[in-house]
Motif scaffolding. Structure first.
Motif, PDB file in Angstrom:
ATOM      1  N   ALA A 239       0.829  -1.210   0.000  1.00 54.59           N
ATOM      2  CA  ALA A 239       0.000   0.000   0.000  1.00 54.59           C
ATOM      3  C   ALA A 239       0.863   1.260   0.000  1.00 54.59           C
ATOM      4  N   PHE A 240       1.905   1.252   0.828  1.00 51.96           N
ATOM      5  CA  PHE A 240       2.779   2.426   0.901  1.00 51.96           C
ATOM      6  C   PHE A 240       3.605   2.594  -0.372  1.00 51.96           C
ATOM      7  N   SER A 241       3.990   1.475  -1.000  1.00 50.46           N
ATOM      8  CA  SER A 241       4.831   1.571  -2.191  1.00 50.46           C
ATOM      9  C   SER A 241       4.095   2.221  -3.356  1.00 50.46           C
ATOM     10  N   THR A 242       2.760   2.064  -3.394  1.00 54.54           N
ATOM     11  CA  THR A 242       1.986   2.699  -4.463  1.00 54.54           C
ATOM     12  C   THR A 242       1.934   4.216  -4.303  1.00 54.54           C
ATOM     13  N   CYS A 243       2.237   4.691  -3.096  1.00 50.22           N
ATOM     14  CA  CYS A 243       2.160   6.131  -2.822  1.00 50.22           C
ATOM     15  C   CYS A 243       3.534   6.784  -2.686  1.00 50.22           C
ATOM     16  N   GLY A 244       4.588   5.986  -2.595  1.00 49.14           N
ATOM     17  CA  GLY A 244       5.917   6.521  -2.332  1.00 49.14           C
ATOM     18  C   GLY A 244       6.397   7.506  -3.374  1.00 49.14           C
ATOM     19  N   SER A 245       6.211   7.180  -4.654  1.00 49.19           N
ATOM     20  CA  SER A 245       6.664   8.055  -5.738  1.00 49.19           C
ATOM     21  C   SER A 245       5.963   9.398  -5.681  1.00 49.19           C
ATOM     22  N   HIS A 246       4.654   9.343  -5.472  1.00 43.92           N
ATOM     23  CA  HIS A 246       3.881  10.586  -5.425  1.00 43.92           C
ATOM     24  C   HIS A 246       4.294  11.444  -4.242  1.00 43.92           C
ATOM     25  N   LEU A 247       4.526  10.823  -3.095  1.00 42.93           N
ATOM     26  CA  LEU A 247       4.961  11.573  -1.911  1.00 42.93           C
ATOM     27  C   LEU A 247       6.313  12.246  -2.133  1.00 42.93           C
ATOM     28  N   ALA A 248       7.218  11.560  -2.838  1.00 47.46           N
ATOM     29  CA  ALA A 248       8.532  12.139  -3.118  1.00 47.46           C
ATOM     30  C   ALA A 248       8.404  13.382  -3.984  1.00 47.46           C
ATOM     31  N   VAL A 249       7.554  13.316  -5.018  1.00 47.81           N
ATOM     32  CA  VAL A 249       7.347  14.456  -5.914  1.00 47.81           C
ATOM     33  C   VAL A 249       6.677  15.604  -5.170  1.00 47.81           C
ATOM     34  N   VAL A 250       5.675  15.282  -4.347  1.00 47.04           N
ATOM     35  CA  VAL A 250       4.973  16.311  -3.563  1.00 47.04           C
ATOM     36  C   VAL A 250       5.942  17.036  -2.637  1.00 47.04           C
ATOM     37  N   SER A 251       6.786  16.285  -1.931  1.00 50.54           N
ATOM     38  CA  SER A 251       7.739  16.885  -0.994  1.00 50.54           C
ATOM     39  C   SER A 251       8.717  17.806  -1.707  1.00 50.54           C
ATOM     40  N   LEU A 252       9.218  17.372  -2.854  1.00 52.49           N
ATOM     41  CA  LEU A 252      10.179  18.162  -3.611  1.00 52.49           C
ATOM     42  C   LEU A 252       9.543  19.439  -4.144  1.00 52.49           C
ATOM     43  N   PHE A 253       8.352  19.319  -4.699  1.00 49.85           N
ATOM     44  CA  PHE A 253       7.684  20.473  -5.321  1.00 49.85           C
ATOM     45  C   PHE A 253       7.242  21.497  -4.277  1.00 49.85           C
ATOM     46  N   TYR A 254       6.508  21.049  -3.272  1.00 51.61           N
ATOM     47  CA  TYR A 254       5.971  21.983  -2.280  1.00 51.61           C
ATOM     48  C   TYR A 254       7.054  22.532  -1.357  1.00 51.61           C
ATOM     49  N   GLY A 255       8.088  21.756  -1.104  1.00 53.42           N
ATOM     50  CA  GLY A 255       9.170  22.244  -0.263  1.00 53.42           C
ATOM     51  C   GLY A 255       9.826  23.485  -0.850  1.00 53.42           C
ATOM     52  N   THR A 256      10.096  23.464  -2.165  1.00 50.11           N
ATOM     53  CA  THR A 256      10.733  24.614  -2.807  1.00 50.11           C
ATOM     54  C   THR A 256       9.760  25.772  -2.993  1.00 50.11           C
ATOM     55  N   ILE A 257       8.494  25.474  -3.310  1.00 51.35           N
ATOM     56  CA  ILE A 257       7.493  26.537  -3.479  1.00 51.35           C
ATOM     57  C   ILE A 257       7.311  27.304  -2.168  1.00 51.35           C
ATOM     58  N   ILE A 258       7.183  26.576  -1.067  1.00 52.21           N
ATOM     59  CA  ILE A 258       6.999  27.213   0.244  1.00 52.21           C
ATOM     60  C   ILE A 258       8.235  28.008   0.625  1.00 52.21           C
ATOM     61  N   ASN A 288      10.925  13.885 -12.019  1.00 49.48           N
ATOM     62  CA  ASN A 288       9.632  13.206 -11.949  1.00 49.48           C
ATOM     63  C   ASN A 288       9.566  11.916 -12.759  1.00 49.48           C
ATOM     64  N   PRO A 289      10.014  11.895 -14.028  1.00 48.13           N
ATOM     65  CA  PRO A 289       9.963  10.628 -14.777  1.00 48.13           C
ATOM     66  C   PRO A 289      10.754   9.518 -14.117  1.00 48.13           C
ATOM     67  N   PHE A 290      11.923   9.858 -13.540  1.00 53.54           N
ATOM     68  CA  PHE A 290      12.747   8.841 -12.883  1.00 53.54           C
ATOM     69  C   PHE A 290      12.074   8.341 -11.605  1.00 53.54           C
ATOM     70  N   ILE A 291      11.511   9.260 -10.843  1.00 48.09           N
ATOM     71  CA  ILE A 291      10.860   8.882  -9.584  1.00 48.09           C
ATOM     72  C   ILE A 291       9.702   7.933  -9.844  1.00 48.09           C
ATOM     73  N   TYR A 292       8.872   8.247 -10.840  1.00 45.81           N
ATOM     74  CA  TYR A 292       7.699   7.418 -11.109  1.00 45.81           C
ATOM     75  C   TYR A 292       8.043   6.113 -11.815  1.00 45.81           C
ATOM     76  N   SER A 293       9.056   6.125 -12.660  1.00 44.03           N
ATOM     77  CA  SER A 293       9.358   4.910 -13.419  1.00 44.03           C
ATOM     78  C   SER A 293      10.203   3.920 -12.625  1.00 44.03           C
ATOM     79  N   LEU A 294      11.152   4.402 -11.821  1.00 44.60           N
ATOM     80  CA  LEU A 294      12.049   3.493 -11.106  1.00 44.60           C
ATOM     81  C   LEU A 294      11.344   2.730  -9.994  1.00 44.60           C
ATOM     82  N   ARG A 295      10.240   3.262  -9.477  1.00 39.58           N
ATOM     83  CA  ARG A 295       9.523   2.602  -8.384  1.00 39.58           C
ATOM     84  C   ARG A 295       8.286   1.864  -8.869  1.00 39.58           C
ATOM     85  N   ASN A 296       8.126   1.755 -10.185  1.00 39.75           N
ATOM     86  CA  ASN A 296       6.904   1.163 -10.723  1.00 39.75           C
ATOM     87  C   ASN A 296       7.262   0.094 -11.750  1.00 39.75           C
TER      88      ASN A 296
END
Length: 327
Positions: A239-258, A288-296
Protein backbone atom coordinates in the motif's frame (compact mmCIF):
# COMPACT_ATOMS: atom_id res chain seq x y z
CA UNK A 1 -5.85 46.16 -22.02
CA UNK A 2 -3.31 44.46 -24.27
CA UNK A 3 -3.17 47.46 -26.61
CA UNK A 4 -2.24 49.75 -23.70
CA UNK A 5 0.94 47.94 -22.66
CA UNK A 6 3.21 50.34 -24.55
CA UNK A 7 1.35 53.42 -23.31
CA UNK A 8 1.26 52.30 -19.69
CA UNK A 9 4.97 51.59 -19.36
CA UNK A 10 8.09 53.54 -20.22
CA UNK A 11 9.97 50.22 -20.23
CA UNK A 12 9.74 48.32 -23.53
CA UNK A 13 11.88 45.39 -22.41
CA UNK A 14 13.36 43.80 -19.31
CA UNK A 15 16.84 42.43 -18.66
CA UNK A 16 16.91 38.96 -17.12
CA UNK A 17 20.12 38.90 -15.10
CA UNK A 18 19.53 35.18 -14.64
CA UNK A 19 22.10 32.56 -13.77
CA UNK A 20 24.93 33.68 -16.03
CA UNK A 21 26.13 36.73 -14.12
CA UNK A 22 29.56 35.17 -13.42
CA UNK A 23 31.58 34.92 -16.65
CA UNK A 24 33.73 32.04 -15.41
CA UNK A 25 30.63 29.87 -14.84
CA UNK A 26 28.70 30.72 -18.01
CA UNK A 27 29.83 27.82 -20.20
CA UNK A 28 29.52 25.25 -17.40
CA UNK A 29 26.03 26.41 -16.42
CA UNK A 30 24.93 26.47 -20.06
CA UNK A 31 26.00 22.84 -20.57
CA UNK A 32 24.40 21.76 -17.28
CA UNK A 33 21.04 23.40 -18.00
CA UNK A 34 20.99 22.27 -21.63
CA UNK A 35 21.65 18.68 -20.49
CA UNK A 36 18.97 18.88 -17.80
CA UNK A 37 16.44 20.27 -20.28
CA UNK A 38 17.16 17.52 -22.82
CA UNK A 39 16.77 14.88 -20.09
CA UNK A 40 13.48 16.52 -19.02
CA UNK A 41 12.13 16.51 -22.58
CA UNK A 42 13.21 12.93 -23.29
CA UNK A 43 12.05 11.55 -19.93
CA UNK A 44 8.61 13.13 -19.98
CA UNK A 45 8.04 12.30 -23.66
CA UNK A 46 8.91 8.65 -22.95
CA UNK A 47 6.44 8.61 -20.03
CA UNK A 48 3.65 10.01 -22.25
CA UNK A 49 4.52 7.61 -25.10
CA UNK A 50 4.69 4.58 -22.80
CA UNK A 51 1.32 5.34 -21.19
CA UNK A 52 -0.41 6.01 -24.52
CA UNK A 53 0.88 2.83 -26.21
CA UNK A 54 0.61 0.27 -23.37
CA UNK A 55 -2.96 -0.85 -22.68
CA UNK A 56 -2.02 -1.96 -19.15
CA UNK A 57 -1.40 1.70 -18.27
CA UNK A 58 -4.79 2.96 -19.41
CA UNK A 59 -5.98 3.65 -15.87
CA UNK A 60 -6.76 6.85 -13.92
CA UNK A 61 -3.39 6.91 -12.13
CA UNK A 62 -1.41 6.81 -15.38
CA UNK A 63 -3.83 9.19 -17.09
CA UNK A 64 -3.00 11.77 -14.43
CA UNK A 65 0.71 10.91 -14.67
CA UNK A 66 0.72 11.52 -18.43
CA UNK A 67 -0.90 14.91 -17.85
CA UNK A 68 1.70 15.70 -15.18
CA UNK A 69 4.48 14.78 -17.61
CA UNK A 70 2.98 17.07 -20.25
CA UNK A 71 2.76 19.92 -17.71
CA UNK A 72 6.34 19.36 -16.51
CA UNK A 73 7.60 19.33 -20.10
CA UNK A 74 5.70 22.54 -20.89
CA UNK A 75 6.79 24.10 -17.58
CA UNK A 76 10.48 23.70 -18.39
CA UNK A 77 9.95 24.74 -22.02
CA UNK A 78 8.43 28.04 -20.87
CA UNK A 79 11.66 29.07 -19.16
CA UNK A 80 14.80 27.15 -20.12
CA UNK A 81 14.89 27.59 -23.95
CA UNK A 82 14.60 31.37 -23.59
CA UNK A 83 17.36 31.39 -20.98
CA UNK A 84 19.67 29.27 -23.16
CA UNK A 85 18.85 31.33 -26.26
CA UNK A 86 19.73 34.55 -24.45
CA UNK A 87 23.07 33.06 -23.47
CA UNK A 88 23.85 31.99 -27.05
CA UNK A 89 23.01 35.44 -28.40
CA UNK A 90 24.76 37.20 -25.49
CA UNK A 91 21.52 38.96 -24.66
CA UNK A 92 19.55 39.35 -21.46
CA UNK A 93 16.60 41.17 -22.99
CA UNK A 94 12.99 40.04 -23.11
CA UNK A 95 10.23 42.28 -24.45
CA UNK A 96 7.46 43.55 -22.19
CA UNK A 97 4.74 41.48 -23.95
CA UNK A 98 7.12 38.50 -24.04
CA UNK A 99 7.74 38.84 -20.31
CA UNK A 100 4.00 38.90 -19.55
CA UNK A 101 3.45 35.91 -21.84
CA UNK A 102 6.15 33.93 -20.05
CA UNK A 103 4.66 34.92 -16.69
CA UNK A 104 1.20 33.80 -17.86
CA UNK A 105 2.33 30.30 -18.84
CA UNK A 106 4.53 30.02 -15.75
CA UNK A 107 1.48 30.65 -13.53
CA UNK A 108 -0.64 28.22 -15.57
CA UNK A 109 1.82 25.34 -15.22
CA UNK A 110 2.57 25.98 -11.53
CA UNK A 111 -1.18 25.87 -10.82
CA UNK A 112 -1.57 22.72 -12.94
CA UNK A 113 1.23 21.00 -11.02
CA UNK A 114 -0.60 21.82 -7.78
CA UNK A 115 -3.96 20.55 -9.05
CA UNK A 116 -2.59 17.38 -10.63
CA UNK A 117 -0.65 16.43 -7.49
CA UNK A 118 -3.88 16.90 -5.48
CA UNK A 119 -5.91 14.85 -7.98
CA UNK A 120 -3.30 12.09 -7.92
CA UNK A 121 -3.40 12.06 -4.11
CA UNK A 122 -7.20 11.65 -4.27
CA UNK A 123 -6.73 8.79 -6.74
CA UNK A 124 -4.36 7.03 -4.32
CA UNK A 125 -6.79 7.68 -1.45
CA UNK A 126 -9.63 5.93 -3.32
CA UNK A 127 -7.33 3.08 -4.41
CA UNK A 128 -6.08 2.37 -0.87
CA UNK A 129 -9.10 3.28 1.27
CA UNK A 130 -11.90 2.15 -1.07
CA UNK A 131 -10.33 -0.49 -3.36
CA UNK A 132 -13.60 -2.33 -4.04
CA UNK A 133 -15.27 0.87 -5.27
CA UNK A 134 -12.28 2.22 -7.19
CA UNK A 135 -13.64 1.40 -10.65
CA UNK A 136 -17.03 2.96 -9.93
CA UNK A 137 -15.62 6.07 -8.23
CA UNK A 138 -12.71 6.89 -10.58
CA UNK A 139 -14.64 6.84 -13.85
CA UNK A 140 -13.26 8.17 -17.15
CA UNK A 141 -15.79 11.01 -17.02
CA UNK A 142 -14.70 12.08 -13.52
CA UNK A 143 -10.99 11.95 -14.43
CA UNK A 144 -11.54 14.01 -17.57
CA UNK A 145 -13.68 16.49 -15.65
CA UNK A 146 -11.05 16.96 -12.91
CA UNK A 147 -8.26 17.56 -15.42
CA UNK A 148 -10.38 19.89 -17.58
CA UNK A 149 -11.53 21.85 -14.52
CA UNK A 150 -7.91 22.19 -13.42
CA UNK A 151 -6.93 23.65 -16.80
CA UNK A 152 -9.83 26.12 -16.72
CA UNK A 153 -9.02 27.36 -13.19
CA UNK A 154 -5.27 27.54 -13.92
CA UNK A 155 -5.80 29.62 -17.06
CA UNK A 156 -8.32 31.90 -15.32
CA UNK A 157 -5.89 32.47 -12.46
CA UNK A 158 -3.01 33.23 -14.85
CA UNK A 159 -5.15 35.60 -16.93
CA UNK A 160 -6.16 37.54 -13.81
CA UNK A 161 -2.56 38.08 -12.65
CA UNK A 162 -1.36 38.91 -16.18
CA UNK A 163 -4.03 41.57 -16.67
CA UNK A 164 -3.29 43.05 -13.25
CA UNK A 165 0.41 43.18 -14.12
CA UNK A 166 -0.32 44.76 -17.53
CA UNK A 167 -1.99 47.76 -15.88
CA UNK A 168 1.16 48.68 -13.92
CA UNK A 169 3.82 51.19 -14.98
CA UNK A 170 7.53 50.42 -15.13
CA UNK A 171 9.49 53.65 -15.28
CA UNK A 172 13.23 53.28 -14.78
CA UNK A 173 14.89 50.09 -13.58
CA UNK A 174 14.23 47.17 -15.94
CA UNK A 175 16.70 44.65 -14.48
CA UNK A 176 15.11 41.47 -13.13
CA UNK A 177 17.48 39.57 -10.80
CA UNK A 178 16.06 36.25 -11.98
CA UNK A 179 16.22 33.89 -14.97
CA UNK A 180 12.52 34.27 -15.86
CA UNK A 181 9.71 36.80 -15.42
CA UNK A 182 8.58 35.98 -11.90
CA UNK A 183 5.54 37.83 -10.51
CA UNK A 184 7.20 39.03 -7.31
CA UNK A 185 10.32 40.21 -9.14
CA UNK A 186 8.22 42.27 -11.57
CA UNK A 187 6.18 43.85 -8.76
CA UNK A 188 9.39 45.11 -7.12
CA UNK A 189 10.28 46.98 -10.32
CA UNK A 190 6.93 48.71 -10.77
CA UNK A 191 6.68 52.44 -10.04
CA UNK A 192 2.88 52.36 -9.61
CA UNK A 193 0.64 51.12 -6.82
CA UNK A 194 0.93 47.34 -6.54
CA UNK A 195 -1.42 46.93 -3.57
CA UNK A 196 -4.14 45.17 -5.61
CA UNK A 197 -1.64 42.78 -7.19
CA UNK A 198 -0.13 41.87 -3.83
CA UNK A 199 -3.56 41.39 -2.26
CA UNK A 200 -4.62 39.04 -5.06
CA UNK A 201 -1.40 37.04 -4.71
CA UNK A 202 -1.89 36.65 -0.97
CA UNK A 203 -5.59 35.78 -1.16
CA UNK A 204 -6.41 34.15 -4.48
CA UNK A 205 -3.03 32.76 -5.58
CA UNK A 206 -2.25 31.40 -2.11
CA UNK A 207 -5.45 29.35 -2.28
CA UNK A 208 -4.20 27.79 -5.51
CA UNK A 209 -1.33 26.34 -3.46
CA UNK A 210 -2.92 25.86 -0.03
CA UNK A 211 -6.18 24.11 -1.00
CA UNK A 212 -4.47 21.38 -3.09
CA UNK A 213 -1.86 20.93 -0.35
CA UNK A 214 -4.61 20.48 2.27
CA UNK A 215 -6.30 17.91 0.00
CA UNK A 216 -3.00 16.04 -0.36
CA UNK A 217 -2.34 16.04 3.39
CA UNK A 218 -5.90 14.91 4.17
CA UNK A 219 -5.67 12.11 1.58
CA UNK A 220 -2.40 10.82 3.02
CA UNK A 221 -3.64 11.01 6.60
CA UNK A 222 -6.55 8.76 5.56
CA UNK A 223 -4.18 6.50 3.60
CA UNK A 224 -1.83 6.18 6.58
CA UNK A 225 -4.71 5.35 8.91
CA UNK A 226 -6.01 2.72 6.47
CA UNK A 227 -2.55 1.15 6.02
CA UNK A 228 -1.95 0.97 9.77
CA UNK A 229 -5.03 -1.22 10.07
CA UNK A 230 -3.73 -3.69 7.45
CA UNK A 231 -2.71 -6.81 9.40
CA UNK A 232 0.13 -8.11 7.22
CA UNK A 233 3.49 -6.38 6.81
CA UNK A 234 3.49 -7.30 3.12
CA UNK A 235 0.11 -5.62 2.67
CA UNK A 236 1.31 -2.47 4.40
CA UNK A 237 4.43 -2.31 2.25
CA UNK A 238 2.41 -2.80 -0.95
CA UNK A 239 0.00 0.00 0.00
CA UNK A 240 2.78 2.43 0.90
CA UNK A 241 4.83 1.57 -2.19
CA UNK A 242 1.99 2.70 -4.46
CA UNK A 243 2.16 6.13 -2.82
CA UNK A 244 5.92 6.52 -2.33
CA UNK A 245 6.66 8.06 -5.74
CA UNK A 246 3.88 10.59 -5.43
CA UNK A 247 4.96 11.57 -1.91
CA UNK A 248 8.53 12.14 -3.12
CA UNK A 249 7.35 14.46 -5.91
CA UNK A 250 4.97 16.31 -3.56
CA UNK A 251 7.74 16.88 -0.99
CA UNK A 252 10.18 18.16 -3.61
CA UNK A 253 7.68 20.47 -5.32
CA UNK A 254 5.97 21.98 -2.28
CA UNK A 255 9.17 22.24 -0.26
CA UNK A 256 10.73 24.61 -2.81
CA UNK A 257 7.49 26.54 -3.48
CA UNK A 258 7.00 27.21 0.24
CA UNK A 259 10.66 28.19 0.64
CA UNK A 260 10.32 30.87 -2.07
CA UNK A 261 6.81 32.28 -1.62
CA UNK A 262 5.81 31.57 1.99
CA UNK A 263 8.99 32.13 3.98
CA UNK A 264 9.63 35.44 5.84
CA UNK A 265 10.95 38.23 3.62
CA UNK A 266 13.96 38.63 5.91
CA UNK A 267 15.07 35.13 4.92
CA UNK A 268 14.99 35.97 1.22
CA UNK A 269 18.00 36.71 -0.92
CA UNK A 270 18.37 36.75 -4.70
CA UNK A 271 20.70 33.73 -4.63
CA UNK A 272 18.40 31.66 -2.40
CA UNK A 273 15.30 32.51 -4.44
CA UNK A 274 17.07 31.59 -7.69
CA UNK A 275 18.35 28.31 -6.21
CA UNK A 276 14.86 27.38 -5.01
CA UNK A 277 13.33 28.40 -8.34
CA UNK A 278 15.82 26.17 -10.17
CA UNK A 279 14.63 23.27 -8.01
CA UNK A 280 10.94 23.51 -8.94
CA UNK A 281 11.31 24.77 -12.53
CA UNK A 282 14.25 22.64 -13.69
CA UNK A 283 15.16 19.85 -11.26
CA UNK A 284 11.67 18.62 -10.29
CA UNK A 285 10.36 18.27 -13.89
CA UNK A 286 13.55 16.37 -14.74
CA UNK A 287 13.36 14.01 -11.75
CA UNK A 288 9.63 13.21 -11.95
CA UNK A 289 9.96 10.63 -14.78
CA UNK A 290 12.75 8.84 -12.88
CA UNK A 291 10.86 8.88 -9.58
CA UNK A 292 7.70 7.42 -11.11
CA UNK A 293 9.36 4.91 -13.42
CA UNK A 294 12.05 3.49 -11.11
CA UNK A 295 9.52 2.60 -8.38
CA UNK A 296 6.90 1.16 -10.72
CA UNK A 297 7.27 -2.27 -12.32
CA UNK A 298 4.58 -1.73 -14.99
CA UNK A 299 6.07 1.63 -15.98
CA UNK A 300 9.58 0.19 -16.23
CA UNK A 301 8.32 -2.61 -18.48
CA UNK A 302 6.38 -0.17 -20.67
CA UNK A 303 9.38 2.16 -20.99
CA UNK A 304 11.69 -0.74 -21.83
CA UNK A 305 9.23 -1.85 -24.52
CA UNK A 306 8.99 1.65 -26.01
CA UNK A 307 12.78 2.14 -26.04
CA UNK A 308 13.38 -1.33 -27.52
CA UNK A 309 10.76 -0.91 -30.26
CA UNK A 310 12.05 2.53 -31.25
CA UNK A 311 15.69 1.38 -31.18
CA UNK A 312 14.83 -1.69 -33.26
CA UNK A 313 12.88 0.44 -35.75
CA UNK A 314 15.81 2.87 -35.98
CA UNK A 315 18.24 0.01 -36.62
CA UNK A 316 15.96 -1.35 -39.35
CA UNK A 317 15.72 2.10 -40.92
CA UNK A 318 19.53 2.48 -40.85
CA UNK A 319 19.96 -0.95 -42.40
CA UNK A 320 17.46 -0.10 -45.13
CA UNK A 321 19.22 3.22 -45.89
CA UNK A 322 22.66 1.55 -45.99
CA UNK A 323 21.39 -1.24 -48.26
CA UNK A 324 19.71 1.30 -50.54
CA UNK A 325 22.89 3.40 -50.66
CA UNK A 326 25.06 0.40 -51.58
CA UNK A 327 22.67 -0.66 -54.34
Amino acid sequence: MVMSWTNQSAVSEFLLLGLFWKPQLQQILFIIFLSMYLVTVLGNLLIILAISTDSRLHSPMYFFLSNLSFVDLSFSSTIIPNMLSNHIHSSQAISFPGCLTQMYFFIVFVAMDNFLLAVMAYDRFVAVCHPLHYATKMTHQLCAMMVTGSWVIANGNALLHTLLMARLSFCADNRIPHFFCDVTALLKLSCSDTHLNEMMILNEAALIVIIPLICILFSYICITWAVIRVPSTKGKWKAFSTCGSHLAVVSLFYGTIIAVYFSPSSAHSAENDIASAVMYTVVTPMLNPFIYSLRNKDMKEALTKVIYINFFSFQQWRGFKCHKGMS
